[in-house]
Design a protein around this motif. Structure first.
Motif, mmCIF file in Angstrom:
data_model
loop_
_atom_site.group_PDB
_atom_site.id
_atom_site.type_symbol
_atom_site.label_atom_id
_atom_site.label_comp_id
_atom_site.label_asym_id
_atom_site.label_seq_id
_atom_site.Cartn_x
_atom_site.Cartn_y
_atom_site.Cartn_z
ATOM 1 N N TYR A 33 47.122 48.637 24.146
ATOM 2 C CA TYR A 33 46.524 48.830 25.459
ATOM 3 C C TYR A 33 47.478 48.289 26.506
ATOM 4 O O TYR A 33 48.042 47.198 26.346
ATOM 5 N N SER A 34 47.665 49.042 27.579
ATOM 6 C CA SER A 34 48.420 48.538 28.720
ATOM 7 C C SER A 34 47.792 49.088 29.993
ATOM 8 O O SER A 34 47.224 50.175 30.005
ATOM 9 N N ALA A 35 47.872 48.298 31.047
ATOM 10 C CA ALA A 35 47.310 48.721 32.327
ATOM 11 C C ALA A 35 48.083 48.075 33.462
ATOM 12 O O ALA A 35 48.620 46.971 33.318
ATOM 13 N N ASN A 36 48.144 48.779 34.573
ATOM 14 C CA ASN A 36 48.714 48.260 35.812
ATOM 15 C C ASN A 36 47.649 48.388 36.893
ATOM 16 O O ASN A 36 46.932 49.389 36.944
ATOM 17 N N TYR A 37 47.578 47.356 37.739
ATOM 18 C CA TYR A 37 46.590 47.333 38.813
ATOM 19 C C TYR A 37 47.293 47.075 40.140
ATOM 20 O O TYR A 37 48.263 46.315 40.188
ATOM 21 N N TRP A 38 46.783 47.711 41.197
ATOM 22 C CA TRP A 38 47.279 47.487 42.546
ATOM 23 C C TRP A 38 46.082 47.235 43.451
ATOM 24 O O TRP A 38 45.249 48.113 43.648
ATOM 25 N N LEU A 39 46.005 46.038 44.013
ATOM 26 C CA LEU A 39 44.997 45.709 45.018
ATOM 27 C C LEU A 39 45.656 45.967 46.369
ATOM 28 O O LEU A 39 46.701 45.386 46.674
ATOM 29 N N GLN A 40 45.075 46.866 47.179
ATOM 30 C CA GLN A 40 45.762 47.396 48.345
ATOM 31 C C GLN A 40 45.031 47.110 49.653
ATOM 32 O O GLN A 40 43.801 47.136 49.706
ATOM 33 N N GLY A 59 47.888 42.121 57.087
ATOM 34 C CA GLY A 59 47.093 40.913 57.260
ATOM 35 C C GLY A 59 45.600 41.164 57.136
ATOM 36 O O GLY A 59 44.801 40.275 57.346
ATOM 37 N N GLY A 60 45.244 42.387 56.775
ATOM 38 C CA GLY A 60 43.833 42.749 56.687
ATOM 39 C C GLY A 60 43.267 42.542 55.292
ATOM 40 O O GLY A 60 43.923 42.021 54.392
ATOM 41 N N GLU A 61 42.075 42.975 55.147
ATOM 42 C CA GLU A 61 41.347 42.839 53.895
ATOM 43 C C GLU A 61 41.868 43.847 52.853
ATOM 44 O O GLU A 61 42.223 44.970 53.185
ATOM 45 N N PHE A 62 41.923 43.416 51.599
ATOM 46 C CA PHE A 62 42.273 44.325 50.505
ATOM 47 C C PHE A 62 41.025 45.148 50.185
ATOM 48 O O PHE A 62 40.009 44.598 49.775
ATOM 49 N N THR A 63 41.104 46.441 50.407
ATOM 50 C CA THR A 63 39.909 47.275 50.301
ATOM 51 C C THR A 63 39.999 48.355 49.231
ATOM 52 O O THR A 63 39.093 49.167 49.105
ATOM 53 N N GLN A 64 41.092 48.373 48.478
ATOM 54 C CA GLN A 64 41.235 49.425 47.472
ATOM 55 C C GLN A 64 41.887 48.848 46.223
ATOM 56 O O GLN A 64 42.799 48.050 46.307
ATOM 57 N N LEU A 65 41.400 49.280 45.064
ATOM 58 C CA LEU A 65 41.971 48.900 43.776
ATOM 59 C C LEU A 65 42.333 50.178 43.043
ATOM 60 O O LEU A 65 41.472 51.022 42.782
ATOM 61 N N SER A 66 43.619 50.343 42.732
ATOM 62 C CA SER A 66 44.072 51.486 41.946
ATOM 63 C C SER A 66 44.573 50.973 40.612
ATOM 64 O O SER A 66 45.060 49.843 40.512
#
Length: 121
Positions: A63-70, A75-82
């Motif tokens: 199993y392998s996975a990559n995550y990006w919190l965007q 300077g704003g809020e992180f509102t997306q997870l890919s």
């Protein structure tokens, strides 16, 4: 007997992450945090544990996975997870073990209730 069908998204065979790349091109993020998870880590001695049914029918061996919190405002809020993930399974078919890579990617966006919702590209 179920008829064998072709892949309806054959363009993704060469690049399963194309939908993620298209999404970032259409709406670029200005900040992100990236991390990965991998079971093939000799230092951490990672592994995958399966229940007996899975071991018989589609044993996950890697199993392998990559995550990006965007964030989309500096300077704003992180509102997306890919994320993208690859699950390598050994599937027995007519006495032969077939290695099958199950690859998925997706994006979840935060709504105004402080939880993420799934967005299918």
């Amino acid at each position: 007997m179920i008829p064998i069908r072709g892949n309806p998204f054959s363009s993704l065979n060469n690049n399963p992450n194309q939908t993620l790349q298209d999404g970032v091109a259409a709406n670029p993020c200005v900040q992100y945090i990236q991390w990965g998870v991998y079971t093939e880590n000799p230092v951490a001695k990672g592994s995958v544990t399966n229940i007996p049914f899975e071991k018989q029918k589609a044993n996950v061996v890697d199993y392998s996975a990559n995550y990006w919190l965007q964030a989309f405002i500096r300077g704003g809020e992180f509102t997306q997870l890919s994320y993208n993930q690859t699950i390598l399974m050994n599937i027995p078919i007519n006495g032969t073990i077939v290695k099958f890579p199950h690859i998925t990617c997706n994006t979840l966006t935060k709504n105004n209730k402080d939880y993420f919702i799934l967005c299918i590209a």
